[in-house]
Design a protein around this motif. Structure first.
Motif, mmCIF file in Angstrom:
data_model
loop_
_atom_site.group_PDB
_atom_site.id
_atom_site.type_symbol
_atom_site.label_atom_id
_atom_site.label_comp_id
_atom_site.label_asym_id
_atom_site.label_seq_id
_atom_site.Cartn_x
_atom_site.Cartn_y
_atom_site.Cartn_z
ATOM 1 N N LEU A 139 0.847 -1.187 0.000
ATOM 2 C CA LEU A 139 0.000 0.000 0.000
ATOM 3 C C LEU A 139 0.884 1.239 0.000
ATOM 4 N N GLU A 140 0.665 2.117 -0.979
ATOM 5 C CA GLU A 140 1.455 3.341 -1.114
ATOM 6 C C GLU A 140 0.560 4.562 -0.941
ATOM 7 N N GLU A 141 1.162 5.682 -0.688
ATOM 8 C CA GLU A 141 0.411 6.916 -0.491
ATOM 9 C C GLU A 141 -0.458 7.251 -1.700
ATOM 10 N N ASP A 142 -0.003 6.889 -2.889
ATOM 11 C CA ASP A 142 -0.785 7.143 -4.100
ATOM 12 C C ASP A 142 -2.111 6.380 -4.108
ATOM 13 N N ASP A 143 -2.230 5.336 -3.303
ATOM 14 C CA ASP A 143 -3.447 4.530 -3.268
ATOM 15 C C ASP A 143 -4.522 5.136 -2.378
ATOM 16 N N LEU A 144 -4.195 6.193 -1.662
ATOM 17 C CA LEU A 144 -5.145 6.772 -0.719
ATOM 18 C C LEU A 144 -6.387 7.325 -1.408
ATOM 19 N N GLU A 145 -6.247 7.846 -2.603
ATOM 20 C CA GLU A 145 -7.407 8.374 -3.335
ATOM 21 C C GLU A 145 -8.430 7.262 -3.572
ATOM 22 N N PHE A 146 -7.957 6.074 -3.952
ATOM 23 C CA PHE A 146 -8.847 4.926 -4.134
ATOM 24 C C PHE A 146 -9.534 4.585 -2.808
ATOM 25 N N LEU A 147 -8.765 4.458 -1.729
ATOM 26 C CA LEU A 147 -9.334 4.109 -0.427
ATOM 27 C C LEU A 147 -10.332 5.148 0.039
ATOM 28 N N TYR A 148 -10.008 6.409 -0.172
ATOM 29 C CA TYR A 148 -10.878 7.529 0.207
ATOM 30 C C TYR A 148 -12.240 7.407 -0.477
ATOM 31 N N GLY A 149 -12.226 7.095 -1.761
ATOM 32 C CA GLY A 149 -13.474 6.941 -2.493
ATOM 33 C C GLY A 149 -14.288 5.751 -2.012
ATOM 34 N N VAL A 150 -13.626 4.635 -1.799
ATOM 35 C CA VAL A 150 -14.333 3.428 -1.386
ATOM 36 C C VAL A 150 -14.875 3.569 0.030
ATOM 37 N N MET A 151 -14.073 4.116 0.929
ATOM 38 C CA MET A 151 -14.501 4.245 2.329
ATOM 39 C C MET A 151 -15.756 5.107 2.471
ATOM 40 N N ASN A 152 -15.968 6.028 1.564
ATOM 41 C CA ASN A 152 -17.125 6.910 1.648
ATOM 42 C C ASN A 152 -18.308 6.434 0.816
ATOM 43 N N ASP A 153 -18.180 5.298 0.181
ATOM 44 C CA ASP A 153 -19.290 4.704 -0.557
ATOM 45 C C ASP A 153 -20.283 4.157 0.469
ATOM 46 N N PRO A 154 -21.549 4.570 0.410
ATOM 47 C CA PRO A 154 -22.532 4.102 1.405
ATOM 48 C C PRO A 154 -22.664 2.579 1.455
ATOM 49 N N ARG A 155 -22.352 1.903 0.360
ATOM 50 C CA ARG A 155 -22.430 0.444 0.350
ATOM 51 C C ARG A 155 -21.268 -0.173 1.111
ATOM 52 N N VAL A 156 -20.246 0.628 1.420
ATOM 53 C CA VAL A 156 -19.066 0.123 2.120
ATOM 54 C C VAL A 156 -19.041 0.575 3.576
ATOM 55 N N TRP A 157 -19.159 1.870 3.823
ATOM 56 C CA TRP A 157 -18.942 2.356 5.184
ATOM 57 C C TRP A 157 -19.926 1.778 6.179
ATOM 58 N N ARG A 158 -21.124 1.459 5.745
ATOM 59 C CA ARG A 158 -22.098 0.867 6.665
ATOM 60 C C ARG A 158 -21.621 -0.490 7.186
ATOM 61 N N SER A 159 -20.861 -1.206 6.385
ATOM 62 C CA SER A 159 -20.406 -2.542 6.803
ATOM 63 C C SER A 159 -19.081 -2.509 7.548
ATOM 64 N N LEU A 160 -18.474 -1.317 7.677
ATOM 65 C CA LEU A 160 -17.159 -1.196 8.311
ATOM 66 C C LEU A 160 -17.214 -0.556 9.691
ATOM 67 N N PHE A 161 -18.376 -0.561 10.299
ATOM 68 C CA PHE A 161 -18.511 -0.003 11.644
ATOM 69 C C PHE A 161 -18.193 1.487 11.659
ATOM 70 N N LEU A 162 -18.482 2.178 10.563
ATOM 71 C CA LEU A 162 -18.251 3.617 10.465
ATOM 72 C C LEU A 162 -19.591 4.332 10.409
ATOM 73 N N ALA A 163 -19.647 5.534 10.983
ATOM 74 C CA ALA A 163 -20.860 6.337 10.905
ATOM 75 C C ALA A 163 -20.565 7.756 10.438
ATOM 76 N N GLU A 164 -19.297 8.102 10.350
ATOM 77 C CA GLU A 164 -18.927 9.456 9.952
ATOM 78 C C GLU A 164 -18.146 9.415 8.647
ATOM 79 N N PRO A 165 -18.281 10.459 7.835
ATOM 80 C CA PRO A 165 -17.506 10.497 6.593
ATOM 81 C C PRO A 165 -16.012 10.508 6.889
ATOM 82 N N GLN A 166 -15.267 9.852 6.026
ATOM 83 C CA GLN A 166 -13.816 9.824 6.143
ATOM 84 C C GLN A 166 -13.241 10.881 5.207
ATOM 85 N N THR A 167 -12.363 11.696 5.720
ATOM 86 C CA THR A 167 -11.740 12.732 4.901
ATOM 87 C C THR A 167 -10.411 12.217 4.344
ATOM 88 N N MET A 168 -9.874 12.950 3.393
ATOM 89 C CA MET A 168 -8.555 12.580 2.881
ATOM 90 C C MET A 168 -7.520 12.703 3.998
#
Length: 174
Positions: A17-46
């Protein structure tokens, strides 16, 4: 572009995992189909993603790898809270929703399980899944994990209480 390939599979490879991959993770983590299953309730910022990278991936001794299909990122898998004294770690993973149903998460988990037991000398892995997330539970069960317990109404998702199911796998069970 993903970092170097660390583990090779049939359908997916796990890359550093490299710093350049953070944009991908940022997008996925904020997808409503993903964050609900990851025990998250708040938006993740960059900024949150950069802190994860700087303080967990690059500095903490945990193992987090980018899941790639044909060098295209589709998810992440990792070993969290590695306890070398007890020989245990928590397994975590997610795959972006458009890549569900192709076996990518199942194979990524298999690769990390083998790595954890064969290279890191761990004796036990555990994982938590929300009870409504049957796909995540299937990934674990296909990799030999067994349900060890249930935290009743432990989470709150979409206006309802949900159980959290604890899974475990011992090194000699695979």
């Amino acid at each position: 572009m993903p970092g170097p390939r660390f583990l090779r599979g049939d359908r997916v490879d796990l890359h550093v995992l490299e710093e350049d991959d953070l944009e991908f993770l940022y997008g996925v983590m904020n997808d409503p189909r993903v964050w609900r299953s990851l025990f998250l309730a708040e938006p993740q910022t960059m900024t949150d993603e950069r802190e994860f990278y700087e303080h967990v991936v690059a500095d903490d001794g945990e193992t987090h790898l980018l899941v790639c299909h044909d060098r295209t990122p589709v998810g992440i898998v990792g070993l969290n809270d590695i306890d070398p004294d007890w020989g245990v770690a928590e397994l975590g993973y997610y795959v972006e929703p458009d890549s569900h149903g192709h076996g990518y998460a199942t194979e990524a988990v298999e690769l990390v399980v083998d790595y954890a037991f064969d290279q890191r000398r761990l004796e036990k892995l555990y994982a938590n899944a929300l009870a409504p997330n049957e796909g995540s539970q299937r990934v674990l069960e296909k990799n030999g994990f067994v349900e060890e317990g249930r935290f009743r109404e432990h989470a709150y998702v979409d206006g309802e209480r949900a159980d959290v199911v604890r899974y475990g796998l011992l090194a000699d069970e695979r």
